[in-house]
Design a protein around this motif. Structure first.
Motif, PDB file in Angstrom:
ATOM      1  N   ASN A 252       0.679  -1.219  -0.022  1.00 27.33           N
ATOM      2  CA  ASN A 252      -0.002   0.055  -0.040  1.00 27.33           C
ATOM      3  C   ASN A 252       0.932   1.123  -0.025  1.00 27.33           C
ATOM      4  N   ASN A 253       2.008   1.218   0.650  1.00 27.33           N
ATOM      5  CA  ASN A 253       2.737   2.325   0.734  1.00 27.33           C
ATOM      6  C   ASN A 253       4.197   1.921   0.784  1.00 27.33           C
ATOM      7  N   SER A 254       5.285   2.724   0.505  1.00 26.12           N
ATOM      8  CA  SER A 254       6.633   2.691   0.690  1.00 26.12           C
ATOM      9  C   SER A 254       7.073   2.297   2.006  1.00 26.12           C
ATOM     10  N   ASP A 255       6.727   2.596   2.980  1.00 25.06           N
ATOM     11  CA  ASP A 255       7.080   2.059   4.281  1.00 25.06           C
ATOM     12  C   ASP A 255       6.709   0.550   4.503  1.00 25.06           C
ATOM     13  N   THR A 256       5.394   0.558   4.221  1.00 29.84           N
ATOM     14  CA  THR A 256       5.092  -1.065   4.373  1.00 29.84           C
ATOM     15  C   THR A 256       5.947  -1.668   3.712  1.00 29.84           C
ATOM     16  N   GLN A 257       6.086  -1.467   2.303  1.00 30.18           N
ATOM     17  CA  GLN A 257       6.961  -2.275   1.400  1.00 30.18           C
ATOM     18  C   GLN A 257       8.212  -2.610   1.871  1.00 30.18           C
ATOM     19  N   ASN A 258       9.140  -1.606   2.575  1.00 33.86           N
ATOM     20  CA  ASN A 258      10.277  -1.844   2.932  1.00 33.86           C
ATOM     21  C   ASN A 258      10.393  -2.611   4.084  1.00 33.86           C
ATOM     22  N   SER A 259       9.167  -2.537   4.870  1.00 35.11           N
ATOM     23  CA  SER A 259       9.419  -3.218   6.267  1.00 35.11           C
ATOM     24  C   SER A 259       9.140  -4.779   5.870  1.00 35.11           C
ATOM     25  N   THR A 260       8.125  -4.923   4.919  1.00 38.34           N
ATOM     26  CA  THR A 260       7.830  -6.334   4.575  1.00 38.34           C
ATOM     27  C   THR A 260       8.853  -7.083   3.637  1.00 38.34           C
TER      28      THR A 260
ATOM     29  N   ARG B 166      10.200 -21.660   0.522  1.00 41.24           N
ATOM     30  CA  ARG B 166      10.324 -20.774   1.568  1.00 41.24           C
ATOM     31  C   ARG B 166       9.691 -19.190   1.408  1.00 41.24           C
ATOM     32  N   ILE B 167       9.827 -19.049   0.243  1.00 34.24           N
ATOM     33  CA  ILE B 167       9.439 -17.741  -0.108  1.00 34.24           C
ATOM     34  C   ILE B 167       7.848 -17.686   0.132  1.00 34.24           C
ATOM     35  N   GLN B 168       7.061 -18.766  -0.274  1.00 34.63           N
ATOM     36  CA  GLN B 168       5.605 -18.962  -0.181  1.00 34.63           C
ATOM     37  C   GLN B 168       5.202 -18.942   0.941  1.00 34.63           C
ATOM     38  N   ALA B 169       6.060 -19.748   1.863  1.00 33.71           N
ATOM     39  CA  ALA B 169       5.643 -19.825   3.394  1.00 33.71           C
ATOM     40  C   ALA B 169       5.697 -18.680   3.989  1.00 33.71           C
ATOM     41  N   ALA B 170       7.028 -17.751   3.619  1.00 31.72           N
ATOM     42  CA  ALA B 170       7.068 -16.470   4.280  1.00 31.72           C
ATOM     43  C   ALA B 170       5.985 -15.388   4.025  1.00 31.72           C
ATOM     44  N   LEU B 171       5.565 -15.584   2.743  1.00 32.43           N
ATOM     45  CA  LEU B 171       4.680 -14.564   1.993  1.00 32.43           C
ATOM     46  C   LEU B 171       3.379 -14.907   2.901  1.00 32.43           C
ATOM     47  N   ALA B 172       3.029 -16.185   3.210  1.00 30.77           N
ATOM     48  CA  ALA B 172       1.763 -16.321   4.002  1.00 30.77           C
ATOM     49  C   ALA B 172       1.541 -15.647   5.297  1.00 30.77           C
ATOM     50  N   ASN B 173       2.753 -15.481   5.832  1.00 32.54           N
ATOM     51  CA  ASN B 173       2.639 -14.935   7.271  1.00 32.54           C
ATOM     52  C   ASN B 173       2.913 -13.397   7.262  1.00 32.54           C
ATOM     53  N   LEU B 174       3.118 -12.799   6.162  1.00 33.47           N
ATOM     54  CA  LEU B 174       3.498 -11.310   6.138  1.00 33.47           C
ATOM     55  C   LEU B 174       2.115 -10.525   5.763  1.00 33.47           C
ATOM     56  N   GLU B 175       2.123  -9.321   6.244  1.00 31.48           N
ATOM     57  CA  GLU B 175       1.027  -8.359   5.957  1.00 31.48           C
ATOM     58  C   GLU B 175       1.458  -7.427   4.748  1.00 31.48           C
ATOM     59  N   PHE B 176       0.646  -7.028   4.055  1.00 29.83           N
ATOM     60  CA  PHE B 176       0.929  -6.085   3.012  1.00 29.83           C
ATOM     61  C   PHE B 176      -0.102  -4.920   3.016  1.00 29.83           C
TER      62      PHE B 176
ATOM     63  N   SER C  18      11.321  -7.891   6.237  1.00 28.11           N
ATOM     64  CA  SER C  18      11.033  -9.318   6.847  1.00 28.11           C
ATOM     65  C   SER C  18      11.255 -10.546   6.194  1.00 28.11           C
ATOM     66  N   LEU C  19      10.632 -10.352   4.929  1.00 30.75           N
ATOM     67  CA  LEU C  19      11.188 -11.382   3.886  1.00 30.75           C
ATOM     68  C   LEU C  19      12.307 -12.008   3.832  1.00 30.75           C
ATOM     69  N   HIS C  20      13.358 -10.773   3.504  1.00 31.92           N
ATOM     70  CA  HIS C  20      14.853 -11.222   3.485  1.00 31.92           C
ATOM     71  C   HIS C  20      15.377 -11.756   4.570  1.00 31.92           C
ATOM     72  N   GLN C  21      14.821 -11.498   5.854  1.00 34.36           N
ATOM     73  CA  GLN C  21      15.051 -12.011   7.174  1.00 34.36           C
ATOM     74  C   GLN C  21      14.626 -13.627   7.263  1.00 34.36           C
ATOM     75  N   LYS C  22      13.486 -13.773   7.025  1.00 40.17           N
ATOM     76  CA  LYS C  22      12.783 -15.031   7.181  1.00 40.17           C
ATOM     77  C   LYS C  22      13.617 -16.083   6.052  1.00 40.17           C
ATOM     78  N   LEU C  23      13.848 -15.727   4.835  1.00 32.42           N
ATOM     79  CA  LEU C  23      14.426 -16.392   4.090  1.00 32.42           C
ATOM     80  C   LEU C  23      15.923 -16.951   4.764  1.00 32.42           C
ATOM     81  N   LYS C  24      16.460 -15.925   5.073  1.00 35.45           N
ATOM     82  CA  LYS C  24      18.082 -16.178   5.822  1.00 35.45           C
ATOM     83  C   LYS C  24      17.729 -17.113   6.929  1.00 35.45           C
ATOM     84  N   THR C  25      16.797 -17.122   7.833  1.00 32.00           N
ATOM     85  CA  THR C  25      16.813 -17.656   9.168  1.00 32.00           C
ATOM     86  C   THR C  25      16.364 -19.250   8.711  1.00 32.00           C
ATOM     87  N   ASN C  26      15.693 -19.439   7.534  1.00 33.50           N
ATOM     88  CA  ASN C  26      15.079 -20.695   6.937  1.00 33.50           C
ATOM     89  C   ASN C  26      16.182 -21.269   6.105  1.00 33.50           C
TER      90      ASN C  26
END
Length: 382
Positions: A326-334, A372-382, A337-345
């Motif tokens: 919806n906005n750049s701040d949300t995009q950057n935060s998400t 891992r991308i699909q699993a992470a996206l399922a738990n992230l808010e956009f 989070s996706l980058h970190q979740k991929l690394k953690t997994n």
């Protein structure tokens, strides 16, 4: 700051390569390393055995390496001619210069063109970061223009204005990547037309680090354009990232200048031997190109179906994806989070320029990454 150090260096950060492993709590030691655009395949065992024999029986470690690189230059010139389907031996050793990776060649080009306040460089972001980093460490001004956020084409109007308006010092070098990193797009007809229009007072550097994947090259134009230079590397398709060998193809006069500023004995004997072996076994090593491209297209097809992802077409061994938000701040935060979740997994990718650059790995690595991308996206808010 030490009193004898240049004052502007206080503003710089040292370039830190991305980690291949992380032992921090909760992060696997073994990771799928899809963050540096390397080949996922090591050299074939038989080729490694030949190189081991060369190291044991041929290389004298107490002697300096071949500082002229004559044999390797001949082999590269032959490869350049053949890979461009040129009907005659247009290029010879006189058209080739070798560097300790492409980075050294970029630095030599900057020294030869812009040092001492004689010039600045032009880059279009996002692109390979080392052009700007190396220029700044040498005190060379960097002029930047943007790319179209939809297709990542150069803002040609802004680029031309920069050429005309930058006078103190004038732009001496324009860097482009074909295909571009991190976005994967090749130069368009309009971009090429603009590059051809630049006068001979400007050096046009075309980085073809991913040529073997795109199979699109501009070496055929070099004979008519003495102000063009093409960079290539052994670090990607030829699987020699650990040995740091890059080369450029250009007019003999430009090559002669680069040889003047090149450090003596800049390539170790083993790196020279490995690059020569790669040229002699190019057909074997490049057999991995086709499956890599198939895997790339599979990732693009699957990821493009997700409504939260924007995946751009790629001509290289990586893909670039961005998030819908919806906005750049949300995009950057998400995105973070996706980058970190991929690394953690267990998957390392590169977060850069508002997106994720994902190197194409083996089939197993790519399958794990998709899951891992699909699993992470399922738990992230956009």
């Amino acid at each position: 700051m030490l009193p004898f150090i240049r004052s502007d260096l206080a503003q710089f950060n040292a370039y830190k390569p991305h980690p291949s492993s992380d032992t921090a709590a909760g992060v696997p030691v073994q990771l799928d390393r899809l963050d540096t655009n390397e080949s996922p395949y090591d050299l074939p065992s038989e080729l490694k055995e030949k190189l081991a024999w060369t190291y044991q029986q041929v290389i004298e470690t107490n002697r300096y390496p071949d500082g002229g690189h004559g044999t390797l230059k001949d082999a590269i010139a032959q490869y350049v001619n053949e890979s461009a389907s040129l009907t005659s031996s247009v290029f010879t050793a006189a058209n080739i210069s070798l560097g300790n990776g492409s980075d050294e060649l970029i630095r030599s080009l900057l020294i030869a063109t812009c040092l001492g306040g004689e010039g600045s460089i032009l880059v279009a972001n996002p692109t390979f970061s080392m052009y700007g980093i190396l220029a700044k460490t040498l005190g060379i001004p960097v002029v930047t223009v943007d790319r179209n956020p939809d297709n990542f084409e150069l803002d040609l109007k802004a680029a031309q204005s920069a050429i005309e308006e930058t006078q103190n010092p004038p732009i001496r070098v324009v860097f482009v990547v074909h295909p571009n990193s991190p976005t994967g797009n090749c130069l368009t007809a309009a971009e090429l037309s603009w590059l051809r229009s630049l006068g001979e007072q400007i050096l046009v550097v075309i980085d073809e680090a991913y040529f073997e994947f795109s199979q699109t090259t501009l070496v055929g134009e070099l004979a008519q354009r003495p102000n063009w230079l093409i960079l290539r590397t052994f670090s990607k398709a030829f699987r020699l990232a650990a040995l740091r060998v890059g080369y450029c193809v250009a007019h003999p006069e430009a090559i002669a200048i680069l040889e003047k500023v090149r450090l003596p004995y800049n390539l170790p004997s083993f790196s020279i031997a490995a690059a020569l072996a790669a040229m002699q076994n190019s057909q074997l090593l490049l057999e991995a190109i086709s499956p890599t491209l198939d895997e790339r297209d599979k990732l693009i097809k699957v990821l493009s179906q997700h409504p939260a992802l924007q995946v751009t077409k790629s001509a290289a061994n990586f893909i670039f994806l961005r998030l819908e938000a919806n906005n750049s701040d949300t995009q950057n935060s998400t995105l973070k989070s996706l980058h970190q979740k991929l690394k953690t997994n267990g998957t390392l990718v590169r977060q850069i320029s508002g997106g994720l650059r994902i190197t194409i790995g083996t089939s197993d690595e790519n399958t794990r990454t998709l899951n891992r991308i699909q699993a992470a996206l399922a738990n992230l808010e956009f």
